[in-house]
Design an enzyme around this catalytic site. Structure first.
Site, PDB file in Angstrom:
ATOM      1  N   ARG A  41       0.846  -1.190   0.000  1.00 44.17           N
ATOM      2  CA  ARG A  41       0.000   0.000   0.000  1.00 44.17           C
ATOM      3  C   ARG A  41       0.885   1.245   0.000  1.00 44.17           C
ATOM      4  O   ARG A  41       2.051   1.186   0.391  1.00 44.17           O
ATOM      5  CB  ARG A  41      -0.913   0.034   1.227  1.00 44.17           C
ATOM      6  CG  ARG A  41      -0.170   0.235   2.554  1.00 44.17           C
ATOM      7  CD  ARG A  41      -1.134   0.713   3.639  1.00 44.17           C
ATOM      8  NE  ARG A  41      -0.567   0.746   4.975  1.00 44.17           N
ATOM      9  CZ  ARG A  41       0.155   1.749   5.479  1.00 44.17           C
ATOM     10  NH1 ARG A  41       0.485   2.795   4.720  1.00 44.17           N
ATOM     11  NH2 ARG A  41       0.593   1.700   6.725  1.00 44.17           N
ATOM     12  N   ASN A  86       8.665   6.797   3.965  1.00 44.84           N
ATOM     13  CA  ASN A  86       8.078   7.779   4.866  1.00 44.84           C
ATOM     14  C   ASN A  86       8.435   9.214   4.509  1.00 44.84           C
ATOM     15  O   ASN A  86       8.356   9.606   3.363  1.00 44.84           O
ATOM     16  CB  ASN A  86       8.407   7.417   6.323  1.00 44.84           C
ATOM     17  CG  ASN A  86       7.132   7.138   7.098  1.00 44.84           C
ATOM     18  OD1 ASN A  86       6.129   7.825   6.907  1.00 44.84           O
ATOM     19  ND2 ASN A  86       7.142   6.136   7.939  1.00 44.84           N
ATOM     20  N   ASP A  99       9.770   9.053  11.167  1.00 46.44           N
ATOM     21  CA  ASP A  99       8.521   8.895  10.419  1.00 46.44           C
ATOM     22  C   ASP A  99       8.372  10.062   9.448  1.00 46.44           C
ATOM     23  O   ASP A  99       9.167  10.212   8.540  1.00 46.44           O
ATOM     24  CB  ASP A  99       7.359   8.771  11.418  1.00 46.44           C
ATOM     25  CG  ASP A  99       6.133   8.098  10.841  1.00 46.44           C
ATOM     26  OD1 ASP A  99       5.868   8.277   9.643  1.00 46.44           O
ATOM     27  OD2 ASP A  99       5.414   7.415  11.586  1.00 46.44           O
TER      28      ASP A  99
END
Length: 299
Positions: free
Chosen positions: A101, A154, A204
């Site tokens: 995804r 990310n 992140d």
């Protein structure tokens, strides 16, 4: 730095809040809940959140110059007409990897939408490695694949002079830089600009400020850190009341507020009791530095 104030502005528990983008005209914060399959808009004036539920995990959302938004969802790029609640597919990627995804994404200074993929978590934070790739949706709606063998694609952003592309593959525990050619959108010469300390956990999402420094949200680290990509040094740490900080962007009237998304997925009841604001959206004021307005997809 006692003037720093942290406020939980959205108390909804997002499974994985991500991809915050400030919408200047509307005075609102746009973001997604990846596993909740929602696109959300928090209005600063009314303090209300409007949500749109979609049929697949949404990695990131960006503004579209023509109005509406562009999504990196499931394994496809798609347009979102917010008013009509209508999604129109543009292109599909990773067709040979049924478990993949899209994750985080951002628009470059020329209006291309960069976003990367990853394998779905089997359990929280457990992913099949090296399954992801980084793509860009060009302004003519074609897709370019830049590189593969990514664990968890990310945070991404560009230097103020647009000559460097900053990028995070979470499980590498570092922030990387590439030379960036704005005319062609090509990237090259990958190198590391910052390696995370143990207590900073996992890098992140990230964003850049007007001084060219990077702000990185540390997943499981409960903080955002400010780093100088030229010296490779951390300059500042701001701790939040939740461990799973996921991404950040500057916003507010003069881009002096830092908005931070967080996640509640993968936390047991005891952990959530200790951190009741997990999955919420936070606003940090008093940092003394401003951010850069986001780019819109130009296709």
């Amino acid at each position: 730095m006692s003037s720093i104030k942290i406020e939980c502005i959205v108390k909804d528990k997002n499974g994985i809040g991500e991809s915050p983008v400030w919408e200047e005209k509307a005075g609102s914060l746009l973001y997604v809940d990846i596993t909740g399959q929602k696109v959300c808009r928090w209005n600063e004036a009314t303090k209300q959140v409007k949500m749109l539920h979609l049929d697949a995990p949404i990695g990131s959302v960006v503004p579209w110059k023509s109005g509406g938004y562009v999504l990196a969802m499931d394994k496809r790029f798609a347009f979102l007409d917010w008013e009509k609640e209508m999604v129109t597919d543009i292109a599909t990627v990773d067709q040979d990897k049924k478990n993949n995804r899209f994750n985080d994404g951002k628009v470059d200074p020329a209006g291309r939408f960069f976003a990367g993929t990853m394998a779905m978590e089997t359990r929280p934070a457990e992913v099949e490695r090296a399954q992801g790739s980084v793509y860009s949706l060009q302004t003519d709606h074609s897709v370019v694949k830049h590189f593969d063998k990514v664990d968890i694609s990310n945070g991404l952003d560009w230097s103020l002079d647009h000559k460097i592309f900053y990028y995070i593959d979470t499980l590498s525990f570092k922030v990387d830089a590439f030379d960036y050619d704005m005319q062609t959108g090509q990237i090259s010469n990958r190198r590391t600009v910052y390696k995370l300390e143990k207590e900073e956990a996992l890098p992140d999402g990230q964003c850049i400020d007007v001084e060219g420094k990077l702000w990185v949200a540390c997943y499981n680290g409960g903080r955002v850190i400010r780093i100088d990509p030229e010296t490779g040094k951390r300059i500042q740490t701001v701790k939040l009341p939740v461990d799973k900080t996921t991404s950040c962007c500057f916003g507010g009237k003069d881009y002096s507020e830092l908005y931070v998304t967080s996640a509640a997925d993968g936390m047991d009841e005891e952990w959530q009791r200790r951190q009741p604001q997990a999955g919420g959206i936070f606003k940090i004021t008093g940092l003394g530095v401003k951010g850069v307005p986001p780019n819109s997809y130009a296709g």
